[in-house]
Design an enzyme around this catalytic site. Structure first.
Site, PDB file in Angstrom:
ATOM      1  N   HIS A 181       0.828  -1.204   0.000  1.00 50.55           N
ATOM      2  CA  HIS A 181       0.000   0.000   0.000  1.00 50.55           C
ATOM      3  C   HIS A 181       0.866   1.260   0.000  1.00 50.55           C
ATOM      4  O   HIS A 181       0.557   2.248  -0.663  1.00 50.55           O
ATOM      5  CB  HIS A 181      -0.923   0.008   1.224  1.00 50.55           C
ATOM      6  CG  HIS A 181      -2.103  -0.908   1.100  1.00 50.55           C
ATOM      7  ND1 HIS A 181      -1.966  -2.251   0.918  1.00 50.55           N
ATOM      8  CD2 HIS A 181      -3.442  -0.668   1.146  1.00 50.55           C
ATOM      9  CE1 HIS A 181      -3.168  -2.816   0.853  1.00 50.55           C
ATOM     10  NE2 HIS A 181      -4.081  -1.877   0.986  1.00 50.55           N
ATOM     11  N   HIS A 222       0.070  -4.230   8.827  1.00 48.99           N
ATOM     12  CA  HIS A 222       1.512  -4.434   8.749  1.00 48.99           C
ATOM     13  C   HIS A 222       2.144  -4.067  10.078  1.00 48.99           C
ATOM     14  O   HIS A 222       1.565  -3.334  10.884  1.00 48.99           O
ATOM     15  CB  HIS A 222       2.132  -3.546   7.648  1.00 48.99           C
ATOM     16  CG  HIS A 222       1.931  -4.065   6.266  1.00 48.99           C
ATOM     17  ND1 HIS A 222       2.776  -4.986   5.682  1.00 48.99           N
ATOM     18  CD2 HIS A 222       0.989  -3.774   5.337  1.00 48.99           C
ATOM     19  CE1 HIS A 222       2.356  -5.240   4.452  1.00 48.99           C
ATOM     20  NE2 HIS A 222       1.275  -4.519   4.219  1.00 48.99           N
ATOM     21  N   ASP A 226       7.452  -2.581   8.368  1.00 50.25           N
ATOM     22  CA  ASP A 226       7.018  -2.652   6.976  1.00 50.25           C
ATOM     23  C   ASP A 226       6.792  -1.258   6.396  1.00 50.25           C
ATOM     24  O   ASP A 226       7.092  -0.994   5.226  1.00 50.25           O
ATOM     25  CB  ASP A 226       5.721  -3.462   6.862  1.00 50.25           C
ATOM     26  CG  ASP A 226       5.862  -4.856   7.436  1.00 50.25           C
ATOM     27  OD1 ASP A 226       7.003  -5.322   7.556  1.00 50.25           O
ATOM     28  OD2 ASP A 226       4.830  -5.459   7.790  1.00 50.25           O
TER      29      ASP A 226
END
Length: 311
Positions: A181, A222, A226
């Site tokens: 994302h 996450h 991350d």
């Protein structure tokens, strides 16, 4: 009033037709790069699905972000995905603005070739990292006791290659370091930062990227690592890949051609410029005036008479 509306509608339609013709010509020249980018998206989706087969749920790792940010919960986890979808759609619409607006600064095909190059380079690094070490997923459906935490062994090879992208985005596990994302978000924001025209929207884009980062952690999609790795990796990838790619034509300059010159056209243009320079004329059309050499100096026509009279 109706006459004015009809005239503006006619101008808009002509603008759309003209832009469509230009973009189709560009698509005919650059379709291989777009296709390669789309294939890269498929390979990334395939890799994310493949690592889900290896995922094994376990205790959630200790995380600073989880300690600082309260957990949104399953009923509010959609907030993160809603913001990401808004950023994605807004950027996609902006890339097509030359078809509608008069202030055309970019070519849609060329900007997407550039964006896909950034995405594929970042996703290649992402694939290497999440296949190197599989961490227990912190998301709700990836935790111990969830039926979605692991994928059953595929019955056929075809089952592996057929990807449900929506299910993979919402219910994937194991593809953690680093956040996909954030790859998309940072790529879009950096692209608009360079080619966008509104300063307020650029500032808003970076603000939304920060909010997106916090929401990803708060929704437990996450780990914090991350998101942190995505911030410096994607920015570095975009910075270096952008330097390797040819610069986009500047549409704000009326003298710029609509389409990039082919190699043959470029060679012909260079020879023409050299020929003009050898004859004493500059390559600039505005400065194509006859030059005369006086006392070892090249003078414009307007200065020749005054120098001669002085002699």
């Amino acid at each position: 009033m109706s006459l004015y509306i009809g005239r503006e509608a006619s101008k808009l339609w002509k603008r759309i037709c003209s832009e469509t013709t230009t973009e189709l010509n560009l698509l005919a020249e650059n379709w291989k790069y777009l296709l390669a980018g789309l294939i890269g998206q498929y390979i990334h989706g395939l890799a994310a699905r493949g690592v889900h087969y290896f995922h094994r749920p376990g205790p959630i790792l200790q995380d600073v972000g989880f300690f600082l940010l309260p957990e949104l919960g399953q009923d509010k986890a959609y907030i993160s995905e809603t913001l990401f979808t808004s950023i994605f759609v807004s950027f996609a619409l902006w890339t097509f603005h030359p078809f509608i607006l008069k202030s055309r600064k970019i070519y849609t095909v060329l900007i997407w070739c550039r964006v896909l190059a950034f995405l594929v380079a970042s996703q290649f690094l992402r694939i290497m990292t999440f296949y190197s070490t599989q961490l227990p997923g912190p998301n709700y459906h990836c935790r111990e006791g969830s039926k979605l935490a692991t994928l059953p062994r595929p019955d056929t090879v075809l089952e592996v290659f057929v990807i449900n992208f929506r299910r993979g985005i919402l219910y994937g596990c194991g593809d953690l370091i680093f956040s996909s994302h954030m790859i998309f978000t940072l790529t879009f924001v950096r692209t608009y930062q360079k080619y966008g025209t509104r300063r307020s929207l650029k500032q808003l884009g970076w603000l939304l990227a920060i909010i997106q980062s916090l929401l990803i952690i708060a929704s437990r999609k996450h780990y914090t690592v991350d998101v942190v790795v995505a911030w410096y990796t994607v920015n570095l990838v975009v910075f270096f890949v952008d330097k390797k790619l040819p610069e986009l034509p500047d549409r704000s300059n009326a003298a710029t051609t609509l389409l990039p010159l082919s190699t043959k056209d470029k060679d012909g243009k260079i020879k023409e410029e050299n020929h003009k320079l050898l004859n004493g004329n500059s390559g600039d059309p505005v400065d194509w005036r006859q030059r005369t050499q006086v006392n070892g100096k090249i003078m414009d026509d307007g200065n020749t008479d005054s120098v001669t009279n002085g002699v």
